[in-house]
Design a protein around this motif. Structure first.
Motif, PDB file in Angstrom:
ATOM      1  N   SER A  37      75.095  62.991 -79.067  1.00  0.00           N
ATOM      2  CA  SER A  37      75.456  63.330 -77.877  1.00  0.00           C
ATOM      3  C   SER A  37      76.851  62.417 -77.561  1.00  0.00           C
ATOM      4  CB  SER A  37      74.415  62.506 -77.031  1.00  0.00           C
ATOM      5  OG  SER A  37      74.657  60.977 -77.123  1.00  0.00           O
ATOM      6  N   ASN A  38      77.464  62.006 -78.378  1.00  0.00           N
ATOM      7  CA  ASN A  38      78.712  61.199 -78.454  1.00  0.00           C
ATOM      8  C   ASN A  38      78.687  60.300 -77.129  1.00  0.00           C
ATOM      9  OD1 ASN A  38      81.334  60.629 -79.050  1.00  0.00           O
ATOM     10  ND2 ASN A  38      82.279  62.283 -77.775  1.00  0.00           N
ATOM     11  N   GLY A  39      77.608  59.526 -77.059  1.00  0.00           N
ATOM     12  CA  GLY A  39      77.381  58.582 -75.706  1.00  0.00           C
ATOM     13  C   GLY A  39      76.923  59.413 -74.543  1.00  0.00           C
ATOM     14  N   ARG A  40      76.585  60.549 -74.524  1.00  0.00           N
ATOM     15  CA  ARG A  40      76.094  61.059 -73.255  1.00  0.00           C
ATOM     16  C   ARG A  40      74.497  60.925 -73.210  1.00  0.00           C
ATOM     17  NH1 ARG A  40      79.974  64.937 -74.394  1.00  0.00           N
ATOM     18  NH2 ARG A  40      78.388  65.779 -75.803  1.00  0.00           N
ATOM     19  N   VAL A  41      74.123  59.625 -73.038  1.00  0.00           N
ATOM     20  CA  VAL A  41      72.864  59.391 -73.001  1.00  0.00           C
ATOM     21  C   VAL A  41      72.352  58.852 -71.595  1.00  0.00           C
ATOM     22  CG1 VAL A  41      71.052  57.617 -73.718  1.00  0.00           C
ATOM     23  CG2 VAL A  41      72.955  58.382 -75.308  1.00  0.00           C
ATOM     24  N   ILE A  42      71.442  59.660 -70.809  1.00  0.00           N
ATOM     25  CA  ILE A  42      70.827  59.239 -69.387  1.00  0.00           C
ATOM     26  C   ILE A  42      69.527  58.613 -69.390  1.00  0.00           C
ATOM     27  CG2 ILE A  42      70.309  60.167 -67.311  1.00  0.00           C
ATOM     28  CD1 ILE A  42      72.421  62.363 -67.746  1.00  0.00           C
ATOM     29  N   VAL A  43      69.462  57.436 -68.986  1.00  0.00           N
ATOM     30  CA  VAL A  43      68.416  56.777 -69.078  1.00  0.00           C
ATOM     31  C   VAL A  43      67.779  56.811 -67.748  1.00  0.00           C
ATOM     32  CG1 VAL A  43      67.194  54.268 -69.302  1.00  0.00           C
ATOM     33  CG2 VAL A  43      69.587  54.797 -70.502  1.00  0.00           C
ATOM     34  N   VAL A  44      66.675  57.454 -67.537  1.00  0.00           N
ATOM     35  CA  VAL A  44      66.072  57.746 -66.142  1.00  0.00           C
ATOM     36  C   VAL A  44      65.249  56.705 -65.729  1.00  0.00           C
ATOM     37  CG1 VAL A  44      64.641  59.641 -64.970  1.00  0.00           C
ATOM     38  CG2 VAL A  44      66.192  60.025 -66.605  1.00  0.00           C
ATOM     39  N   GLN A  45      65.485  55.926 -64.828  1.00  0.00           N
ATOM     40  CA  GLN A  45      64.351  55.002 -64.362  1.00  0.00           C
ATOM     41  C   GLN A  45      63.211  55.688 -63.569  1.00  0.00           C
ATOM     42  OE1 GLN A  45      65.090  52.017 -65.434  1.00  0.00           O
ATOM     43  NE2 GLN A  45      67.206  52.434 -65.912  1.00  0.00           N
ATOM     44  N   PRO A  46      61.927  55.057 -63.776  1.00  0.00           N
ATOM     45  CA  PRO A  46      60.788  55.482 -63.139  1.00  0.00           C
ATOM     46  C   PRO A  46      61.019  55.638 -61.436  1.00  0.00           C
ATOM     47  CG  PRO A  46      60.212  53.795 -64.249  1.00  0.00           C
ATOM     48  CD  PRO A  46      61.652  54.100 -64.739  1.00  0.00           C
ATOM     49  N   THR A  73      61.539  61.788 -66.082  1.00  0.00           N
ATOM     50  CA  THR A  73      62.720  62.206 -66.947  1.00  0.00           C
ATOM     51  C   THR A  73      62.727  63.680 -67.062  1.00  0.00           C
ATOM     52  OG1 THR A  73      62.328  60.023 -68.235  1.00  0.00           O
ATOM     53  CG2 THR A  73      63.760  61.599 -69.590  1.00  0.00           C
ATOM     54  N   LEU A  74      61.699  64.290 -67.076  1.00  0.00           N
ATOM     55  CA  LEU A  74      61.684  65.685 -67.186  1.00  0.00           C
ATOM     56  C   LEU A  74      62.410  66.266 -65.763  1.00  0.00           C
ATOM     57  CD1 LEU A  74      58.487  66.509 -69.110  1.00  0.00           C
ATOM     58  CD2 LEU A  74      60.827  67.392 -69.653  1.00  0.00           C
ATOM     59  N   ALA A  75      61.948  65.642 -64.794  1.00  0.00           N
ATOM     60  CA  ALA A  75      62.229  66.161 -63.213  1.00  0.00           C
ATOM     61  C   ALA A  75      64.055  66.264 -63.319  1.00  0.00           C
ATOM     62  CB  ALA A  75      61.936  65.491 -62.230  1.00  0.00           C
ATOM     63  N   ARG A  76      64.481  64.890 -63.782  1.00  0.00           N
ATOM     64  CA  ARG A  76      65.926  64.960 -63.783  1.00  0.00           C
ATOM     65  C   ARG A  76      66.468  65.902 -64.739  1.00  0.00           C
ATOM     66  NH1 ARG A  76      70.301  60.975 -63.641  1.00  0.00           N
ATOM     67  NH2 ARG A  76      72.097  62.081 -64.150  1.00  0.00           N
ATOM     68  N   MET A  77      66.017  66.109 -65.808  1.00  0.00           N
ATOM     69  CA  MET A  77      66.431  67.009 -66.827  1.00  0.00           C
ATOM     70  C   MET A  77      66.560  68.416 -66.329  1.00  0.00           C
ATOM     71  SD  MET A  77      65.111  66.688 -70.655  1.00  0.00           S
ATOM     72  CE  MET A  77      65.639  68.275 -71.960  1.00  0.00           C
ATOM     73  N   ARG A  78      65.480  68.857 -65.605  1.00  0.00           N
ATOM     74  CA  ARG A  78      65.097  70.092 -65.052  1.00  0.00           C
ATOM     75  C   ARG A  78      66.235  70.288 -63.965  1.00  0.00           C
ATOM     76  NH1 ARG A  78      59.634  69.856 -65.664  1.00  0.00           N
ATOM     77  NH2 ARG A  78      59.272  68.713 -63.578  1.00  0.00           N
ATOM     78  N   TYR A 106      68.151  62.660 -72.789  1.00  0.00           N
ATOM     79  CA  TYR A 106      67.868  61.837 -71.705  1.00  0.00           C
ATOM     80  C   TYR A 106      66.557  60.979 -72.320  1.00  0.00           C
ATOM     81  CZ  TYR A 106      69.961  65.418 -68.689  1.00  0.00           C
ATOM     82  OH  TYR A 106      70.845  66.013 -68.072  1.00  0.00           O
ATOM     83  N   THR A 107      66.537  59.793 -71.671  1.00  0.00           N
ATOM     84  CA  THR A 107      65.194  59.106 -72.230  1.00  0.00           C
ATOM     85  C   THR A 107      64.714  58.200 -70.845  1.00  0.00           C
ATOM     86  OG1 THR A 107      64.401  57.561 -73.965  1.00  0.00           O
ATOM     87  CG2 THR A 107      66.633  57.203 -72.796  1.00  0.00           C
TER      88      THR A 107
END
Ligand code: TXA
Ligand code: MG
Length: 342
Positions: free
Chosen positions: A333-342, A248-253, A240-241
């Motif tokens: 991550s083999n491409g599993r990257v989640i870009v969280v928009q504010p 970002t933390l909210a999405r991850m949680r 996550y980034t």
């Protein structure tokens, strides 16, 4: 356990050097990660490295020498920048791509006419190269696509019975691999961010470029599953980034809660936000970049050993060693990257 693990001592280093000269394989510590070494001038010995690691012959290996005076034995037509960079960063965590000397067989370079050269600073690596009397070809001492090994125990985990000896020189201090800089192209290009920060190289080589695959989060997120799987734990890792930490933390949680509700065993790599992420197995990466890089690969192996199905990690820092950490996480991550928009 079949492969002997010996504490690095003058005696065990002499034994290791004899194995190298005889065409065998020895894992040894460097300041970045452990390497799996063979006589770089012996094509058959180098071929054994690929077999032991299950590594495709299309992926070239780095040649390790003890000092700058040995460069001429492995490379030719050195550009002026090679001398500048050698003086500034070698011995150390920098690898230069140069024109290959005829003495180095093609298998080292996957058939190409270039060669990757590194001068490790670790005293055991230095002693082994000098005692062997030959340049040592060595990739990282892990099974292909697994996280690199930063301890002798991790080498044993992957390569027991496949190699002749492991020299134990304690945990690698840097923990991520060397920075790879290609000096055979114009402008000079960083192929892999690593232990020497891009910023430090740019200070001496203002026109240095970074290979595009490392430039943006967008590139990583746009190519799920299409990157070379590398540094990968057995568990599926999601990275996550995002510019906004809270978002970002909210999405991850939320994703962690959903995974747990579905009965998955979750592990989290935690850097500086432990308080925000609970109710799962965690591996602590620490906060300072030097600490995170030193712990990263061990933490991935640690979570695997605890049997998690999924690993979640947030990473945003891209300066200094942060770029190398980001790169290893993207590839794990083999491409599993989640870009969280504010
Ligand atoms: O810190 C390090 O660099 C560690 C320690 C053991 O020295 N070594 C290491 O080796 O990370 P390895 O094989 O895991 O990664 C070396 C990378 C590979 O991705 C390979 O493709 C690249 O270097 N490489 C090697 N020779 C090359 C060449 N002639 N041209 C372009 N890339 C090259
Ligand atoms: Mg490797």
């Amino acid at each position: 356990m079949i492969t002997p693990v010996l504490p690095a001592s003058p005696e065990s280093i002499r034994r290791a050097a004899a194995i190298i000269r005889g065409g065998g394989l020895v894992a040894f510590p460097t300041e970045t990660v452990y390497g799996l070494g063979a006589n770089a001038t012996d094509a058959e010995a180098v071929a054994r490295i690929f077999a032991a690691k299950d590594r495709p012959l299309t992926d070239p290996v780095i040649v390790h020498i003890a000092e700058a005076a040995d460069l001429d034995g492995v490379a030719r037509d050195l550009p002026p920048a090679a001398h500048t960079l050698t003086a500034a960063f070698m011995p150390g965590a920098l690898t230069l791509i140069l024109r290959r000397a005829p003495r180095i067989p093609a298998v080292v370079a996957a058939g190409g006419d270039t060669v990757a050269v590194r001068i490790p600073s670790h005293p055991v690596a230095q002693a082994l190269i000098r005692e062997s009397g030959v340049p040592i070809a060595a990739p990282s001492a892990n099974t292909f696509s697994r996280p690199s090994a930063t301890t002798a125990a991790h080498v044993l985990e992957d390569l027991d019975g496949r190699i002749d000896l492991i020299l134990d020189g304690n945990a690698a201090t840097i923990g991520v691999e060397s920075t790879i800089l290609d000096l055979t192209v114009a402008p000079p290009t960083i192929l892999r961010p690593g232990g020497i920060p891009v910023e430090a190289i740019r200070a001496l080589l203002p026109n240095v470029q970074v290979a595009t695959r490392y430039l943006g989060v967008e590139t990583a997120a746009a190519a799920p599953g299409q990157m070379l799987r590398h540094y990968a734990p057995r568990a599926a890792l999601t990275l996550y980034t995002g510019a906004d930490d809270d978002a970002t933390l909210a999405r991850m949680r939320a994703d962690i809660a959903a995974a747990q509700a579905a009965g998955r065993r979750v592990g989290i790599l935690v850097s500086d936000d432990a308080a925000h992420l609970t109710a799962a197995l965690t591996a602590d990466l620490g906060t300072a970049l030097e600490v995170v890089s030193a712990r990263l690969f061990a933490a991935l192996r640690d979570l695997d050993a605890q049997g998690v199905d999924l690993i979640f990690v947030r990473w945003t820092r891209r300066e200094g060693l942060g770029a190398a950490i980001w790169d290893r996480l993207v590839r794990a991550s083999n491409g599993r990257v989640i870009v969280v928009q504010p």
